[in-house]
Design a protein around this motif. Structure first.
Motif, PDB file in Angstrom:
ATOM      1  N   THR A 262      34.157  40.462  39.696  1.00 41.05           N
ATOM      2  CA  THR A 262      34.546  40.807  41.059  1.00 41.05           C
ATOM      3  C   THR A 262      35.981  40.365  41.344  1.00 41.05           C
ATOM      4  O   THR A 262      36.752  41.101  41.965  1.00 41.05           O
ATOM      5  CB  THR A 262      33.582  40.140  42.056  1.00 41.05           C
ATOM      6  OG1 THR A 262      32.257  40.525  41.713  1.00 41.05           O
ATOM      7  CG2 THR A 262      33.897  40.551  43.473  1.00 41.05           C
TER       8      THR A 262
ATOM      9  N   ASP B 214      39.052  42.884  42.383  1.00 44.58           N
ATOM     10  CA  ASP B 214      39.820  42.671  43.609  1.00 44.58           C
ATOM     11  C   ASP B 214      41.306  42.532  43.324  1.00 44.58           C
ATOM     12  O   ASP B 214      42.145  43.084  44.045  1.00 44.58           O
ATOM     13  CB  ASP B 214      39.318  41.431  44.358  1.00 44.58           C
ATOM     14  CG  ASP B 214      37.941  41.639  44.962  1.00 44.58           C
ATOM     15  OD1 ASP B 214      37.523  42.814  45.088  1.00 44.58           O
ATOM     16  OD2 ASP B 214      37.288  40.631  45.288  1.00 44.58           O
TER      17      ASP B 214
ATOM     18  N   ARG C 241      44.396  45.038  44.532  1.00 39.97           N
ATOM     19  CA  ARG C 241      45.589  44.584  45.242  1.00 39.97           C
ATOM     20  C   ARG C 241      46.857  45.038  44.529  1.00 39.97           C
ATOM     21  O   ARG C 241      47.898  45.178  45.138  1.00 39.97           O
ATOM     22  CB  ARG C 241      45.610  43.056  45.335  1.00 39.97           C
ATOM     23  CG  ARG C 241      44.830  42.503  46.471  1.00 39.97           C
ATOM     24  CD  ARG C 241      45.185  41.039  46.726  1.00 39.97           C
ATOM     25  NE  ARG C 241      45.417  40.277  45.521  1.00 39.97           N
ATOM     26  CZ  ARG C 241      44.495  39.575  44.865  1.00 39.97           C
ATOM     27  NH1 ARG C 241      43.262  39.576  45.284  1.00 39.97           N
ATOM     28  NH2 ARG C 241      44.800  38.895  43.784  1.00 39.97           N
TER      29      ARG C 241
END
Length: 124
Positions: free
Chosen positions: A43, A47, A51
């Motif tokens: 995860t 993420d 970004r």
């Protein structure tokens, strides 16, 4: 072995980034997440790629996609190499803890057929 990421001269930065992310996620799933039942690192990587920067950076510069793709491929290569080295040590019986080695081998066999090893009973 086939290369981790096949790079084509016609591949744009987005395609290279997606390809390297898939390669990294396969390696993380194989050796980290599914092996230990913890998806936190997977995860975190998703993420950080969403970004647009390298893992751990607060904000990513606009040209960070190439650097993060290269870092992802290098980390996937590292995971594969460490796992291969560990398997070689086990296959040559270069281990001080024979019980843990045998337990890991049984866990690998059970995992390859879709089973899990039972939890050991510990008296408190």
């Amino acid at each position: 072995k086939r290369p981790l990421v096949s790079i084509s001269p016609f591949m744009d930065a987005a395609a290279l980034s997606r390809s390297s992310l898939r390669t990294l996620l396969r390696a993380v799933d194989r050796y980290v997440s599914r092996a230990h039942g913890n998806d936190a690192f997977r995860t975190f990587l998703l993420d950080s790629f969403r970004r647009g920067g390298k893992p751990g950076e607060k904000e990513a510069p606009p040209a960070a996609a190439d650097g993060s793709a290269r870092t992802a491929v290098e980390y996937a290569t590292l995971l594969d190499a460490v796992h291969e080295h560990k398997n070689l040590l086990i296959s040559y019986n270069i281990s001080t803890d024979k019980y843990a080695t045998r337990k890991q081998q049984l866990g690998n066999v059970a995992g390859s057929v879709g089973l899990q090893m039972p939890k050991e009973y510990q008296e408190d």
